[in-house]
Design an enzyme around this catalytic site. Structure first.
Site, PDB file in Angstrom:
ATOM      1  N   HIS A 148      10.672  17.321  55.032  1.00 26.34           N
ATOM      2  CA  HIS A 148       9.868  16.468  55.912  1.00 26.34           C
ATOM      3  C   HIS A 148       8.755  17.237  56.598  1.00 26.34           C
ATOM      4  O   HIS A 148       7.786  16.655  57.068  1.00 26.34           O
ATOM      5  CB  HIS A 148      10.768  15.806  56.968  1.00 26.34           C
ATOM      6  CG  HIS A 148      11.648  14.749  56.382  1.00 26.34           C
ATOM      7  ND1 HIS A 148      11.377  13.409  56.471  1.00 26.34           N
ATOM      8  CD2 HIS A 148      12.787  14.838  55.633  1.00 26.34           C
ATOM      9  CE1 HIS A 148      12.292  12.715  55.828  1.00 26.34           C
ATOM     10  NE2 HIS A 148      13.171  13.565  55.318  1.00 26.34           N
ATOM     11  N   ASP A 208       1.738  19.098  60.967  1.00 23.78           N
ATOM     12  CA  ASP A 208       2.785  18.089  60.878  1.00 23.78           C
ATOM     13  C   ASP A 208       2.991  17.750  59.419  1.00 23.78           C
ATOM     14  O   ASP A 208       2.007  17.636  58.679  1.00 23.78           O
ATOM     15  CB  ASP A 208       2.368  16.828  61.650  1.00 23.78           C
ATOM     16  CG  ASP A 208       3.508  16.242  62.464  1.00 23.78           C
ATOM     17  OD1 ASP A 208       4.656  16.299  61.985  1.00 23.78           O
ATOM     18  OD2 ASP A 208       3.253  15.740  63.575  1.00 23.78           O
TER      19      ASP A 208
END
Ligand code: ADQ
Length: 471
Positions: free
Chosen positions: A155, A363
């Protein structure tokens, strides 16, 4: 049809409902079909690690969890996963700590997961392991004789080989990844970086179609970005805006434009830079004084890791400084809260906002960017200010893209967003909404599971046919 076993560090069991700040739980919960088993840590730390899972079933999903010994958990979670891998994978070498004892703890917990999970597996199970906490799990399951298809999804970002190579156990982790049949990452850039690292550090052959070969094993890398259920989120926003919290927020704004940010309190999210950017905005554009209010919700996260406590102190100081310098007796320019806010309530706040600030330094994806767009009213949408270094920026080009390291660029983007004419806001929003609706939690899920089934069928069927036994 194969059944799915999801494995992640934390499991959102029916008992642990509530305001959970965290992308993985949000995505998987939205998409997990009935019949799924979800395996992971219970959230309890005990004297000894248990390899006897507890199973609870709710709405067709079986939650199987184990407790971890305090010392194991510390080395695995606060230690190697969040003190070593998290900073490394977010390009923060200066914050990375490494110790062999913590690496050993990390491997031991992964082995414990494998020991507890292996007996629960049936021949028709597809196993899908999530995130950096569990990189060695595939190899540990294989060592216990598991032959089921096993996939892995990261992720968080992956970093260039020269950065990953700093990690003393880099080659080992890359070799362990080879135990998976399929490896998913959020963006094409992350796929390229992981492929390069596997080639340069682990001596693998990496092919253009994503296949990676090393030591007689083959895996496959794919970019499979995470999405949200945008339609459901918009409905939540529409409902929430009528609710008591949105009403109170709206009243308290007294006609001022709302600027909003919502993040886990994490140094990857660029909060100090964002606060400085807002401070710079107030300094450079005094005409906006009294006319805007910035609400930052930053839910405390990983408080057991020292860097997170230091970040909290820094933000307290910056928030005090910004308000001290700029506030009027009837105007607080920055409202900063660390208490969790339920996602449904946040949806309403996003819809009220004129500007959304999503400025992580790095991110993997960033779901808040997608949620902000999904929540907007199409006839009068707010403007998203988005970091170039969020995975979401790969497809959300119509946001105001900024380099989050430059407070002046953030300040200019806030001013531009506030001044943007309605027609321009609508145009950008339409394009962004299309991008957000193009990938849902469900499509993310299906793409990975279908490919895992397919990739693994090729590899696994001969074994099953030949051995005729449970893996
Ligand atoms: P996270 O780092 O947790 O996820 P993100 O993608 O932004 O980050 O997801 C956060 C989720 O939690 C969102 O659904 C958001 O609404 C919610 N949330 C965030 N702050 C909150 C708050 N203060 N109060 C309540 N809810 C809050 C990791 C990776 C990301 C990746 C996701 C999913 O770091 O890059 O997008 O996994 O793959």
């Amino acid at each position: 049809l194969a059944r799915l076993v999801i494995v992640s560090n934390r499991v959102p069991t029916p008992r642990s409902r509530g305001a959970q700040a965290g992308g993985l739980a949000v995505v998987l919960k939205e998409a997990a079909p009935p019949g799924t088993m979800w395996f992971g840590w219970s959230g309890s730390q005990t004297a000894r690690t248990s390899t006897e899972p507890r199973v609870a079933t709710s709405q067709g999903v079986a939650y199987a969890t184990i407790d971890l010994a305090r010392d194991d958990f510390r080395k695995y979670y606060a230690g190697f996963a969040n003190g070593t891998l998290w900073p490394l994978l977010h390009f923060r070498l200066g914050l990375m700590a490494f110790s062999r004892a913590e690496l050993d703890g990390y491997v031991a917990v992964n082995r414990g997961f494998a020991t507890a999970l292996a007996p629960l597996l049936e021949p028709d199970h597809l196993v899908w392991v999530h995130d950096y906490h569990l990189i060695p799990l595939g190899a540990e399951l294989r060592a216990q004789g598991v032959r089921n298809p096993i996939g892995f999804f990261l992720h968080v970002p992956f970093v260039p080989a020269s950065v990953f190579g700093v990690l003393p156990c880099a080659a080992r982790l890359l070799r362990e990844l080879m135990a998976y049949d399929l490896i998913g990452l959020q963006t094409r850039q992350h796929v390229r970086d992981l492929g390069n690292a596997m080639a340069e550090i682990a001596g693998a052959s990496v092919h253009d179609d994503g296949r990676v070969e090393a030591a007689g094993m083959t895996t496959r890398l794919i970019a499979n970005p995470v999405g949200i259920d945008a339609v459901a989120f918009r409905r939540q926003a529409e409902a929430a805006i009528e609710g008591p919290e949105s009403t109170r927020l709206l009243e308290s704004l007294a006609g001022r434009s709302l600027i909003i940010g919502a993040d886990r309190l994490d140094y990857s999210k660029g909060l100090p830079h964002r606060f400085q950017g807002y401070g710079r905005f107030l300094q450079r554009y005094p005409e906006h004084h009294l006319k805007v209010s910035y609400l930052q919700v930053a839910t405390v996260s990983r408080d057991e890791v020292p860097q997170y406590r230091a970040l909290r102190r820094e933000l307290d100081r910056l928030a005090g400084d910004i308000n001290g310098r700029n506030a009027e007796f009837d105007w607080v320019p920055l409202r900063y809260m660390t208490r969790p806010v339920p996602r449904a309530t946040l949806a309403g706040f996003f819809r009220l906002a004129r500007v959304g600030l999503v400025t992580p330094l790095r991110d993997g994806m960033n779901l808040v960017a997608k949620e902000f767009i999904a929540a907007q009213a199409e006839d009068d949408p707010g403007v998203l200010v988005l970091s170039r270094f969020a995975g979401a920026a790969e497809t959300m080009r119509e946001a105001l893209l900024v380099n989050p390291h430059d407070p002046d660029e953030i300040a200019e983007a806030i001013a531009e967003a506030l001044a943007m004419p309605l027609a321009e806001r609508r145009r950008r929003h339409r394009v962004l909404l299309d991008a957000v609706q193009g990938v849902t939690a469900r499509s993310y899920f299906r793409t990975f599971v279908d490919l895992l089934g397919e990739t693994a069928r090729r590899r696994v069927e001969p074994h099953l046919a030949q051995a005729g036994r449970r893996p």
